[in-house]
Design a protein around this motif. Structure first.
Motif, PDB file in Angstrom:
ATOM      1  N   ARG A 256       0.773  -1.194   0.144  1.00  0.00           N
ATOM      2  CA  ARG A 256      -0.099  -0.030  -0.144  1.00  0.00           C
ATOM      3  C   ARG A 256       0.784   1.238  -0.051  1.00  0.00           C
ATOM      4  O   ARG A 256       1.984   1.184   0.686  1.00  0.00           O
ATOM      5  CB  ARG A 256      -0.735   0.049   1.322  1.00  0.00           C
ATOM      6  CG  ARG A 256      -1.926  -1.067   1.326  1.00  0.00           C
ATOM      7  CD  ARG A 256      -2.495  -0.965   2.645  1.00  0.00           C
ATOM      8  NE  ARG A 256      -3.445  -2.520   2.706  1.00  0.00           N
ATOM      9  CZ  ARG A 256      -3.819  -2.869   3.861  1.00  0.00           C
ATOM     10  NH1 ARG A 256      -3.276  -2.646   5.076  1.00  0.00           N
ATOM     11  NH2 ARG A 256      -4.422  -4.216   3.695  1.00  0.00           N
ATOM     12  N   PRO A 257       0.520   2.308  -0.791  1.00  0.00           N
ATOM     13  CA  PRO A 257       1.294   3.383  -0.878  1.00  0.00           C
ATOM     14  C   PRO A 257       1.621   3.931   0.466  1.00  0.00           C
ATOM     15  O   PRO A 257       2.989   4.554   0.403  1.00  0.00           O
ATOM     16  CB  PRO A 257       0.337   4.417  -1.512  1.00  0.00           C
ATOM     17  CG  PRO A 257      -0.467   3.456  -2.256  1.00  0.00           C
ATOM     18  CD  PRO A 257      -0.744   2.418  -1.455  1.00  0.00           C
ATOM     19  N   GLU A 258       0.905   3.988   1.441  1.00  0.00           N
ATOM     20  CA  GLU A 258       1.407   4.567   2.759  1.00  0.00           C
ATOM     21  C   GLU A 258       2.258   3.653   3.537  1.00  0.00           C
ATOM     22  O   GLU A 258       3.108   4.202   4.553  1.00  0.00           O
ATOM     23  CB  GLU A 258      -0.099   4.713   3.606  1.00  0.00           C
ATOM     24  CG  GLU A 258      -0.772   3.643   3.980  1.00  0.00           C
ATOM     25  CD  GLU A 258      -1.708   3.168   3.197  1.00  0.00           C
ATOM     26  OE1 GLU A 258      -2.576   2.301   3.655  1.00  0.00           O
ATOM     27  OE2 GLU A 258      -1.708   3.490   1.832  1.00  0.00           O
ATOM     28  N   ASN A 259       2.495   2.487   3.118  1.00  0.00           N
ATOM     29  CA  ASN A 259       3.379   1.590   3.932  1.00  0.00           C
ATOM     30  C   ASN A 259       4.655   1.055   3.008  1.00  0.00           C
ATOM     31  O   ASN A 259       5.506   0.527   3.699  1.00  0.00           O
ATOM     32  CB  ASN A 259       2.698   0.181   4.245  1.00  0.00           C
ATOM     33  CG  ASN A 259       1.602   0.432   4.960  1.00  0.00           C
ATOM     34  OD1 ASN A 259       1.609   1.482   6.054  1.00  0.00           O
ATOM     35  ND2 ASN A 259       0.537  -0.257   4.968  1.00  0.00           N
ATOM     36  N   ARG A 260       4.822   1.780   2.037  1.00  0.00           N
ATOM     37  CA  ARG A 260       5.950   1.211   0.933  1.00  0.00           C
ATOM     38  C   ARG A 260       7.374   1.690   1.731  1.00  0.00           C
ATOM     39  O   ARG A 260       8.224   0.841   1.578  1.00  0.00           O
ATOM     40  CB  ARG A 260       5.868   1.786  -0.345  1.00  0.00           C
ATOM     41  CG  ARG A 260       4.729   0.923  -1.112  1.00  0.00           C
ATOM     42  CD  ARG A 260       4.514   1.663  -2.668  1.00  0.00           C
ATOM     43  NE  ARG A 260       3.520   1.055  -3.124  1.00  0.00           N
ATOM     44  CZ  ARG A 260       3.003   1.413  -4.389  1.00  0.00           C
ATOM     45  NH1 ARG A 260       3.556   2.572  -4.581  1.00  0.00           N
ATOM     46  NH2 ARG A 260       2.205   0.567  -5.070  1.00  0.00           N
ATOM     47  N   ALA A 262       7.702   2.054   4.958  1.00  0.00           N
ATOM     48  CA  ALA A 262       7.446   1.914   6.221  1.00  0.00           C
ATOM     49  C   ALA A 262       8.406   0.513   6.862  1.00  0.00           C
ATOM     50  O   ALA A 262       8.440  -0.256   6.235  1.00  0.00           O
ATOM     51  CB  ALA A 262       6.166   1.731   6.811  1.00  0.00           C
ATOM     52  N   ILE A 265       4.602  -1.745  10.707  1.00  0.00           N
ATOM     53  CA  ILE A 265       3.285  -1.534  10.336  1.00  0.00           C
ATOM     54  C   ILE A 265       2.301  -2.380  11.252  1.00  0.00           C
ATOM     55  O   ILE A 265       2.798  -3.111  11.944  1.00  0.00           O
ATOM     56  CB  ILE A 265       2.759  -1.752   8.685  1.00  0.00           C
ATOM     57  CG1 ILE A 265       2.713  -3.281   8.498  1.00  0.00           C
ATOM     58  CG2 ILE A 265       3.403  -0.832   7.972  1.00  0.00           C
ATOM     59  CD1 ILE A 265       2.115  -3.535   7.280  1.00  0.00           C
TER      60      ILE A 265
END
Length: 293
Positions: A256-260, A262, A265
């Protein structure tokens, strides 16, 4: 650490090379690998016939769905040199070296293979079945990092080990500390590692229980003495639907874009790190191999 191809080695069946029917049957068995045995399972008087049977079998079946390995006698024995020549001529996926005590035992076979197999197509597996082997297990596994070593897999020989240790019974639990060292050393140097055989092949519950302990310890698979053990080994050492679904969820979450970018998570109420992502991808790769087989 040397990067090796990912292989399924859930179920690895020993087959006496002297048993014509058993050898012929291997082409249809659903095991991941077959070890054609020229060592303990073949009487001295039957050695030459067993070698010829293997030559004929491999000539008639140049391709195989499963991985094919030939266990030879030690090169220092009366039978070892001829076993090696026969095995090399068959061009199996690997040669299994018995009673490996030190890295030199692997190097000697690798040196002989290098004379005719410059592409390293024939790999080497090492039987870990003596007290010396377990005293030197770290050095033996590390030898797999040496260029030209060909070493891919360590195989626990629990029957011989129990005999040499003078254990009153063949209790898998008693050997667990040594088995843990074996798994640790294999993982440190990127090798696969197989647990020893379960002798009571009609004891389904006992076999299932022992496979469960082996999985919990980190073994990649189990060596088998009977085709009836294949299905259980494939099931217990395989990737379940639930495990595959969990791995998919981890990969999808990190994509997911917000986790790439990270490092950590949250997923379904638990913390998931990038190390879990690496293992999830390996799990999915194994699942794909499993489905392809």
């Amino acid at each position: 650490m040397t990067k090796r191809p990912l292989r399924l080695r859930r179920s690895v069946l020993y087959v006496p090379a002297s048993n014509e029917k058993a050898v012929a049957k291997t082409v249809s068995l659903p095991c991941d690998a077959v070890i054609y045995d020229l060592e303990d399972a073949v009487a001295p008087a039957a050695k030459e016939e067993a070698r010829e049977r293997l030559r004929d079998h491999f000539k008639a079946n140049p391709e195989s769905r499963c991985e094919r390995v030939i266990r030879i006698n030690s090169l220092s024995s009366a039978f070892g040199p001829e076993d090696f020549l026969a095995a090399r001529a068959c061009k199996p996926d690997a040669i299994l070296i018995p009673k490996v005590d030190m890295p030199r035992d692997i190097a000697d076979v690798a040196d002989m293979l290098a004379e005719t197999d410059a592409a390293d197509a024939i790999r080497l597996w090492a039987m870990m079945e003596t007290p010396k082997a377990f005293l030197n297990v770290g050095q033996i596994a590390e030898w797999g990092e040496t260029p030209g070593s060909r070493l891919d897999c360590l195989v626990a020989g629990t029957n011989d080990l129990a005999k040499d240790l003078r254990l009153p019974g063949r209790d898998h639990a008693v050997l667990m500390p040594l088995m843990a060292d074996l798994v640790l050393s294999a993982r440190a140097f990127g090798l696969d590692v197989l647990d020893g055989v379960f002798n009571a092949f009609r004891d389904d519950d006992g076999f299932r229980s022992e496979c469960g302990r082996s999985v919990a310890m980190g073994f990649d698979g189990k060596t088998l003495i009977h085709p009836g053990q294949i299905a259980v080994a494939n099931e217990i050492f395989g990737i379940s639907e639930a495990r595959e679904a969990e791995a998919n969820a981890i990969v999808e979450a990190f994509e997911r874009p917000e986790n790439r970018d990270a490092g950590v998570i949250g997923l379904d109420g638990r913390m998931v790190e990038r190390l879990h992502l690496e293992e999830a991808r390996r799990t999915l790769a194994l699942a794909a191999l499993q489905q392809g087989g």
